[in-house]
Every structure is written in C-alpha cells, then in structure tokens.
Design a protein around this motif. Structure first.
Motif, PDB file in Angstrom:
ATOM      1  N   LEU A  47      39.536  25.587  38.251  1.00 53.80           N
ATOM      2  CA  LEU A  47      39.965  26.628  37.321  1.00 53.80           C
ATOM      3  C   LEU A  47      38.769  27.475  36.880  1.00 53.80           C
ATOM      4  O   LEU A  47      38.876  28.705  36.777  1.00 53.80           O
ATOM      5  CB  LEU A  47      40.641  26.004  36.106  1.00 53.80           C
ATOM      6  CG  LEU A  47      41.946  25.235  36.348  1.00 53.80           C
ATOM      7  CD1 LEU A  47      42.523  24.738  35.024  1.00 53.80           C
ATOM      8  CD2 LEU A  47      42.967  26.101  37.080  1.00 53.80           C
ATOM      9  N   GLN A  48      37.650  26.831  36.616  1.00 56.79           N
ATOM     10  CA  GLN A  48      36.459  27.559  36.189  1.00 56.79           C
ATOM     11  C   GLN A  48      35.965  28.503  37.273  1.00 56.79           C
ATOM     12  O   GLN A  48      35.570  29.641  36.996  1.00 56.79           O
ATOM     13  CB  GLN A  48      35.362  26.574  35.803  1.00 56.79           C
ATOM     14  CG  GLN A  48      34.143  27.216  35.161  1.00 56.79           C
ATOM     15  CD  GLN A  48      33.131  26.184  34.712  1.00 56.79           C
ATOM     16  OE1 GLN A  48      32.882  25.204  35.395  1.00 56.79           O
ATOM     17  NE2 GLN A  48      32.535  26.404  33.556  1.00 56.79           N
ATOM     18  N   ASP A  49      35.988  28.052  38.531  1.00 50.36           N
ATOM     19  CA  ASP A  49      35.563  28.910  39.638  1.00 50.36           C
ATOM     20  C   ASP A  49      36.493  30.109  39.783  1.00 50.36           C
ATOM     21  O   ASP A  49      36.043  31.237  40.033  1.00 50.36           O
ATOM     22  CB  ASP A  49      35.530  28.110  40.945  1.00 50.36           C
ATOM     23  CG  ASP A  49      34.368  27.133  40.995  1.00 50.36           C
ATOM     24  OD1 ASP A  49      33.432  27.291  40.193  1.00 50.36           O
ATOM     25  OD2 ASP A  49      34.410  26.202  41.829  1.00 50.36           O
ATOM     26  N   ASP A  50      37.812  29.873  39.657  1.00 50.29           N
ATOM     27  CA  ASP A  50      38.766  30.986  39.738  1.00 50.29           C
ATOM     28  C   ASP A  50      38.522  31.994  38.619  1.00 50.29           C
ATOM     29  O   ASP A  50      38.538  33.214  38.842  1.00 50.29           O
ATOM     30  CB  ASP A  50      40.203  30.454  39.654  1.00 50.29           C
ATOM     31  CG  ASP A  50      40.648  29.781  40.934  1.00 50.29           C
ATOM     32  OD1 ASP A  50      39.960  29.937  41.961  1.00 50.29           O
ATOM     33  OD2 ASP A  50      41.690  29.089  40.919  1.00 50.29           O
ATOM     34  N   ALA A  51      38.300  31.484  37.406  1.00 49.36           N
ATOM     35  CA  ALA A  51      38.060  32.372  36.267  1.00 49.36           C
ATOM     36  C   ALA A  51      36.767  33.160  36.455  1.00 49.36           C
ATOM     37  O   ALA A  51      36.721  34.361  36.174  1.00 49.36           O
ATOM     38  CB  ALA A  51      38.014  31.562  34.980  1.00 49.36           C
ATOM     39  N   ARG A  52      35.723  32.486  36.927  1.00 51.56           N
ATOM     40  CA  ARG A  52      34.443  33.168  37.127  1.00 51.56           C
ATOM     41  C   ARG A  52      34.582  34.276  38.169  1.00 51.56           C
ATOM     42  O   ARG A  52      34.060  35.386  37.987  1.00 51.56           O
ATOM     43  CB  ARG A  52      33.384  32.159  37.579  1.00 51.56           C
ATOM     44  CG  ARG A  52      31.994  32.783  37.727  1.00 51.56           C
ATOM     45  CD  ARG A  52      30.975  31.793  38.238  1.00 51.56           C
ATOM     46  NE  ARG A  52      30.766  30.717  37.299  1.00 51.56           N
ATOM     47  CZ  ARG A  52      31.132  29.458  37.495  1.00 51.56           C
ATOM     48  NH1 ARG A  52      31.760  29.117  38.621  1.00 51.56           N
ATOM     49  NH2 ARG A  52      30.899  28.538  36.605  1.00 51.56           N
ATOM     50  N   PHE A  53      35.316  34.009  39.236  1.00 53.95           N
ATOM     51  CA  PHE A  53      35.500  35.012  40.284  1.00 53.95           C
ATOM     52  C   PHE A  53      36.268  36.218  39.756  1.00 53.95           C
ATOM     53  O   PHE A  53      35.833  37.367  39.910  1.00 53.95           O
ATOM     54  CB  PHE A  53      36.250  34.387  41.464  1.00 53.95           C
ATOM     55  CG  PHE A  53      36.821  35.397  42.424  1.00 53.95           C
ATOM     56  CD1 PHE A  53      35.989  36.130  43.256  1.00 53.95           C
ATOM     57  CD2 PHE A  53      38.188  35.624  42.481  1.00 53.95           C
ATOM     58  CE1 PHE A  53      36.512  37.072  44.136  1.00 53.95           C
ATOM     59  CE2 PHE A  53      38.716  36.553  43.358  1.00 53.95           C
ATOM     60  CZ  PHE A  53      37.875  37.283  44.188  1.00 53.95           C
ATOM     61  N   ALA A  54      37.424  35.970  39.125  1.00 50.25           N
ATOM     62  CA  ALA A  54      38.273  37.071  38.668  1.00 50.25           C
ATOM     63  C   ALA A  54      37.621  37.861  37.544  1.00 50.25           C
ATOM     64  O   ALA A  54      37.567  39.100  37.580  1.00 50.25           O
ATOM     65  CB  ALA A  54      39.627  36.529  38.218  1.00 50.25           C
ATOM     66  N   LEU A  55      37.101  37.166  36.526  1.00 52.81           N
ATOM     67  CA  LEU A  55      36.518  37.867  35.393  1.00 52.81           C
ATOM     68  C   LEU A  55      35.222  38.576  35.780  1.00 52.81           C
ATOM     69  O   LEU A  55      34.910  39.647  35.235  1.00 52.81           O
ATOM     70  CB  LEU A  55      36.267  36.886  34.246  1.00 52.81           C
ATOM     71  CG  LEU A  55      37.524  36.284  33.618  1.00 52.81           C
ATOM     72  CD1 LEU A  55      37.154  35.293  32.518  1.00 52.81           C
ATOM     73  CD2 LEU A  55      38.439  37.373  33.060  1.00 52.81           C
ATOM     74  N   GLY A  56      34.470  37.998  36.719  1.00 54.00           N
ATOM     75  CA  GLY A  56      33.257  38.668  37.177  1.00 54.00           C
ATOM     76  C   GLY A  56      33.564  39.992  37.850  1.00 54.00           C
ATOM     77  O   GLY A  56      32.876  40.996  37.618  1.00 54.00           O
ATOM     78  N   LYS A  57      34.616  40.012  38.664  1.00 53.57           N
ATOM     79  CA  LYS A  57      34.998  41.249  39.341  1.00 53.57           C
ATOM     80  C   LYS A  57      35.514  42.291  38.362  1.00 53.57           C
ATOM     81  O   LYS A  57      35.152  43.474  38.419  1.00 53.57           O
ATOM     82  CB  LYS A  57      36.058  40.955  40.402  1.00 53.57           C
ATOM     83  CG  LYS A  57      36.409  42.166  41.255  1.00 53.57           C
ATOM     84  CD  LYS A  57      37.389  41.810  42.334  1.00 53.57           C
ATOM     85  CE  LYS A  57      37.625  42.937  43.321  1.00 53.57           C
ATOM     86  NZ  LYS A  57      37.549  44.283  42.778  1.00 53.57           N
TER      87      LYS A  57
END
Length: 235
Positions: A47-57
């Motif tokens: 979940l953290q990796d998904d959040a980091r990817f989406a929010l970073g973009k």
C-alpha cells in the motif's frame, strides 16, 4: 536384578505429554503470529509503494500546473481556454476528478496537448499538439492536460489525446482534495483550505488525502496525506 528399578507411571507419562503439548502449541502460536505479522507488514509495504507512486506523480504535476511558458497567459496568442484554468476539481456523483494543465516534463509518455513558442520577452504563440520547428531565439514549452479521476475504487489518469482512463492504482477507498487559498490574487501566502474554492486564481497549494485498502484484509486501511505548492502560477 535391581528390585527398586521401575519405569514411568501413567500419571507421569500423561503429565509429560501435557507439558510437551503445551510447548508445541506455544511454539506453533509464535510461528503463526510471526507469519501474520510478516504478511501484514508486506501488505502495508505494498500500500505504501502504491501511495508513493501515485502521490509522487500527482504532486509533480501539481507543482508544474500553470507552467505555460515564460510569459503570462494574457500574452500568449491563440491560447486555449484551458490555459485560464490550470487547475480545477470536479466532485459530481460518485467520481472525483482533478484536472491540471501542466508542463510536459518529457517523460516520454504521450505527446504534448499544446506547445508554446516564446521569445520570453514580448511574444508567445500556442499551437495544438506539437509546434513547428522553433526559429532562432524562440523556446518551446510542451503543455499537457492531465485528469486524475477516482472512481470505482481506482485512481485513473487521462488526457485529451488519450481520453480512455488508464488505471494508476487499485484499492483506493477515498480520494479527497482541498485547496490552499491566498487572501488576494497578488499574495502567495495560504490563509485557509477549501474543498470547493469559488476563485481558482487564489489557489496556491493542493492538499491530497488518499485512503488505500488491502483487499486481503491483512492490514487496516492506510491514509496518506501530502501538500503540494503550485510553483509556476502566472497571472
């Protein structure tokens, strides 16, 4: 033969079996607990990796929102109406969308929706898609319109050239946005946050709150928050 030698009694044997069973159960419980902890940590990391990817973009695009070249929008000839609203938010029905008119950072994905040619002093011209070759003294600025949409538990992205929404991440339970507003157009200081601002020109930052869920139920819902400032807002 030793007349005093004897084996274990039935009571002693049962007691030994009971103690052994308790020890086995204790070790098994520890192993099961360790495995559950490991699984929950792995689920949280996903979940953290998904959040980091989406929010970073998204935050990268928010920071570039309004970057339409080196001159103000009012100077750009043939500027499309989208340039007047580099950031907007729609929360109609069950879906929520964040629309950004932002600089094309050259990530190699897709072509610009518009290109601005400017001498960065007095003149600028907007073209749909890619512009003709830049004459000496002119600089090219690629512009894209990105729409991030939360619907049906997914966060998606689309552009005018590719209206079919591409899925960024799944298992999104909630996606909420509020805008940091200045008191007046010439100010850069955020004085309050509003989810439905009446004046887009007062937007100085965007606060995103996204909640992700684990479909296997190994970890509780995780909420992530980020604030991104608009660095290139031109009047």
């Amino acid at each position: 033969m030793n007349r005093h030698a004897r084996g274990f009694s039935l009571v002693e044997l049962l007691l030994a079996l009971a103690v052994g069973l308790v020890l086995v159960l204790g070790v098994s419980q520890m192993l099961i607990s360790s495995r559950l902890t490991h699984d929950s940590q792995q689920a949280a990391m996903v979940l953290q990796d998904d959040a980091r990817f989406a929010l970073g973009k998204i935050t990268q695009d928010i920071r570039q929102a309004g970057m339409l070249g080196c001159l103000a929008t009012t100077v750009i000839d043939n500027a499309p109406a989208a340039f007047d609203r580099p950031i907007s938010w729609d929360a109609s029905g069950s879906s929520r969308s964040l629309r950004l008119v932002t600089a094309n950072v050259g990530d190699g994905v897709g072509k610009p929706d518009w290109t601005v040619l400017s001498d960065c002093r007095e003149t600028a011209q907007a073209y749909a898609g890619s512009a003709p070759a830049a004459a000496p003294g002119l600089i090219r600025f690629g512009i894209r319109q990105l729409t991030y949409t939360h619907e049906a538990g997914q966060l998606k992205v689309s552009t005018p050239a590719a209206p079919a929404k591409a899925v960024l991440i799944d298992n999104v339970r909630a996606f909420d946005i509020s805008f940091g507003l200045a008191a007046k157009p010439e100010s850069t200081v955020v004085v309050r946050y509003d989810s439905h601002p009446a004046d887009d020109s007062l937007i100085r930052s965007v606060r995103i709150s996204m909640t992700l869920l684990d479909p296997t139920g190994r970890v509780r819902d995780q909420t992530y928050n980020v604030v991104a400032a608009l660095r290139n807002r031109l009047g």
